[in-house]
Design a protein around this motif. Structure first.
Motif, short mmCIF file in Angstrom:
data_model
loop_
_atom_site.label_atom_id
_atom_site.label_comp_id
_atom_site.label_asym_id
_atom_site.label_seq_id
_atom_site.Cartn_x
_atom_site.Cartn_y
_atom_site.Cartn_z
N UNK A 1 -14.57 -31.61 27.33
CA UNK A 1 -14.70 -30.82 26.19
C UNK A 1 -13.11 -30.87 25.91
N UNK A 2 -12.90 -30.66 24.53
CA UNK A 2 -11.67 -30.60 24.10
C UNK A 2 -11.11 -29.20 23.92
N UNK A 3 -9.87 -29.05 24.30
CA UNK A 3 -9.21 -27.56 24.24
C UNK A 3 -9.68 -26.88 22.81
N UNK A 4 -9.36 -27.65 21.70
CA UNK A 4 -9.60 -27.30 20.46
C UNK A 4 -11.00 -26.69 20.34
N UNK A 5 -12.23 -27.00 20.97
CA UNK A 5 -13.54 -26.89 20.81
C UNK A 5 -13.73 -25.48 21.76
N UNK A 6 -13.22 -25.66 22.92
CA UNK A 6 -13.33 -24.65 23.97
C UNK A 6 -12.84 -23.25 23.59
N UNK A 7 -11.70 -23.23 22.80
CA UNK A 7 -10.80 -22.19 22.29
C UNK A 7 -11.20 -21.70 20.97
N UNK A 9 -14.09 -22.69 18.96
CA UNK A 9 -15.32 -22.67 18.86
C UNK A 9 -16.44 -21.93 19.69
N UNK A 10 -16.28 -22.49 20.86
CA UNK A 10 -17.28 -21.92 21.89
C UNK A 10 -17.35 -20.50 21.90
N UNK A 11 -16.28 -19.78 22.06
CA UNK A 11 -16.24 -18.34 22.24
C UNK A 11 -17.11 -17.67 20.79
N UNK A 12 -17.24 -18.28 19.79
CA UNK A 12 -18.07 -17.80 18.54
C UNK A 12 -19.46 -18.12 18.50
N UNK A 14 -21.09 -18.38 21.63
CA UNK A 14 -21.55 -18.27 22.90
C UNK A 14 -22.62 -17.01 23.01
N UNK A 15 -22.92 -16.12 21.80
CA UNK A 15 -23.65 -15.11 21.90
C UNK A 15 -24.88 -15.35 20.76
N UNK A 16 -24.70 -16.47 19.99
CA UNK A 16 -25.63 -17.02 19.12
C UNK A 16 -26.90 -17.58 19.61
N UNK A 17 -27.88 -17.11 19.54
CA UNK A 17 -29.12 -17.84 19.99
C UNK A 17 -29.50 -19.18 19.55
N UNK A 18 -29.77 -20.14 20.29
CA UNK A 18 -30.18 -21.40 19.95
C UNK A 18 -30.07 -22.55 21.00
N UNK A 19 -30.74 -23.73 20.77
CA UNK A 19 -30.92 -24.67 21.63
C UNK A 19 -29.70 -26.04 21.42
N UNK A 20 -28.47 -25.50 21.81
CA UNK A 20 -27.46 -26.58 21.66
C UNK A 20 -26.63 -26.66 22.58
N UNK A 21 -26.51 -27.70 23.34
CA UNK A 21 -25.52 -27.90 24.54
C UNK A 21 -23.99 -27.76 23.97
N UNK A 22 -23.18 -27.68 24.65
CA UNK A 22 -21.72 -27.74 24.40
C UNK A 22 -21.54 -29.21 23.75
N UNK A 23 -21.89 -30.09 24.31
CA UNK A 23 -21.87 -31.34 23.95
C UNK A 23 -22.08 -31.65 22.51
N UNK A 24 -23.30 -31.09 22.29
CA UNK A 24 -24.07 -31.18 21.00
C UNK A 24 -23.09 -30.37 19.80
N UNK A 50 -26.02 -21.22 14.83
CA UNK A 50 -25.28 -21.70 16.04
C UNK A 50 -24.81 -23.14 15.57
N UNK A 51 -25.55 -23.88 15.19
CA UNK A 51 -25.19 -25.27 14.63
C UNK A 51 -24.57 -25.07 13.23
N UNK A 52 -24.60 -24.19 12.72
CA UNK A 52 -23.93 -24.01 11.26
C UNK A 52 -22.47 -23.66 11.57
N UNK A 53 -22.22 -22.62 12.40
CA UNK A 53 -20.86 -22.33 12.77
C UNK A 53 -20.17 -23.58 13.49
N UNK A 54 -20.58 -24.45 13.99
CA UNK A 54 -19.95 -25.55 14.60
C UNK A 54 -19.68 -26.53 13.44
#
Length: 235
Positions: A1-7, A9-12, A14-24, A50-54
Motif C-alpha cells: 500500500x502506498x503512503x499516499x493512500x494510507x495517509x 484515503x484509508x482514514x476517511x 475506515x468507518x464507511x460500511x462496504x465490501x471493499x478491500x484496501x487493495x481494491x 466507500x468506493x465513491x470516496x476512493x
C-alpha cells in the motif's frame, strides 16, 4: 500500500460500511487519479460512498474528473452517502444519479474514461450493465467490475466479456474480488494470452479461498499478507 493512500484515503473510508478491500480501494484511487479528462468517471452502485470516496479523492489528486454516482440512493442511506462525500471534501466532484443503472444508461450520453460496476449481482442484470455501459467507455479507458470471484453473475460476465474478449487488454485481478481491464479496439494475441493467464490466477484464488472457507480455516496474518503480495507480483 502506498503512503499516499494510507495517509490520505484509508482514514476517511475506515468507518464507511462496504465490501471493499484496501487493495481494491487503492486500485480505484489510482485509476481515477490517472484519468485525464477525456471522459467522465461513472460508478454503478454507491451505497454509502466507500468506493465513491476512493474514486473522488483519486480524481481530486489528478485532473478533477467528475464522478457520476449511479444508485437508487434510497432515503435511508442517501444521508450517510452525502455525509461521507462531504467529509471527504469531494462533494463538488460527485454527481449523484438516483436511478437504477439500466434505466440511467439510455439518457447518459457522455464518454466514459473509467467505469466501476458494483450494482446488481444477478447475471442478466450484470450482463445488461455490461452491454449498455461498456460501449460508452472510450478506447483506452478503464473498466472495473466488483464481486467477480464468489458471486456467479459478475464472475460469468467478466469471464466471457473481459478475460476471453478481443476488446480488452491489461486485465488484472485485485485482491478481494475486482477485475480491472483497459478497453481497446482490438487486442493482440499476446494480450489475449495474458488475459487468460490472469483469469487462471483469479480462478485459483477463488477456488483456494472457497476451500478454506468451507473448512472454516483462517491463515495467519503474516501468511495472508505474503499471499496478497505474491498475487500482485505474479500478475
Amino acid at each position: 500500500m502506498t503512503r499516499e493512500f494510507a495517509t490520505r484515503v484509508k482514514p476517511l473510508i475506515a468507518d464507511i460500511p462496504g465490501w471493499l478491500t484496501d487493495e481494491e480501494g487503492e486500485a480505484l484511487y489510482d485509476l481515477a487519479r490517472r484519468c485525464r479528462g477525456d471522459g467522465a468517471i461513472v460508478e454503478i452502485g454507491s451505497w454509502k460512498g466507500k468506493s465513491t470516496v476512493c474514486l473522488g479523492l483519486g480524481s481530486q489528486a489528478g485532473a478533477s474528473v467528475p464522478i457520476y454516482a449511479i444508485d437508487p440512493h434510497a432515503d435511508y442511506r442517501f444521508g450517510d452517502f452525502k455525509t461521507n462525500i462531504e467529509r471527504a471534501g469531494i462533494a463538488e466532484l460527485v454527481r449523484p444519479v438516483a436511478s437504477l443503472s439500466q434505466a440511467a444508461a439510455g439518457s447518459f450520453d457522455e464518454p466514459i474514461e473509467l467505469l466501476f460496476v458494483d450494482g446488481s449481482h444477478e447475471y442478466d442484470l450484470v450482463l445488461e450493465d455490461f452491454e449498455q455501459w461498456i460501449p460508452k467507455v472510450i478506447d483506452g479507458g478503464w473498466v472495473a467490475f466488483h464481486d467477480t470471484t464468489w458471486t456467479s453473475g459478475p464472475r460469468k460476465v467478466v469471464g466471457q466479456g473481459i478475460y476471453r474478449s478481443r476488446r480488452f487488454r491489461d486485465a488484472r485481478f485485485v485482491v478481494g474480488s475486482t477485475t480491472v481491464a483497459r478497453k481497446v479496439g482490438r487486442n493482440s494475441l499476446a494480450d489475449r494470452a495474458r488475459n487468460r493467464y490472469v483469469l487462471g490466477v483469479k480462478t485459483a484464488f477463488w477456488l483456494g479461498s472457497s476451500a478454506l472457507k468451507k473448512q472454516r480455516r483462517l491463515l495467519p496474518g503474516s501468511v495472508e499478507r505474503f499471499g496478497r503480495r505474491m498475487l500482485k507480483a505474479i500478475q
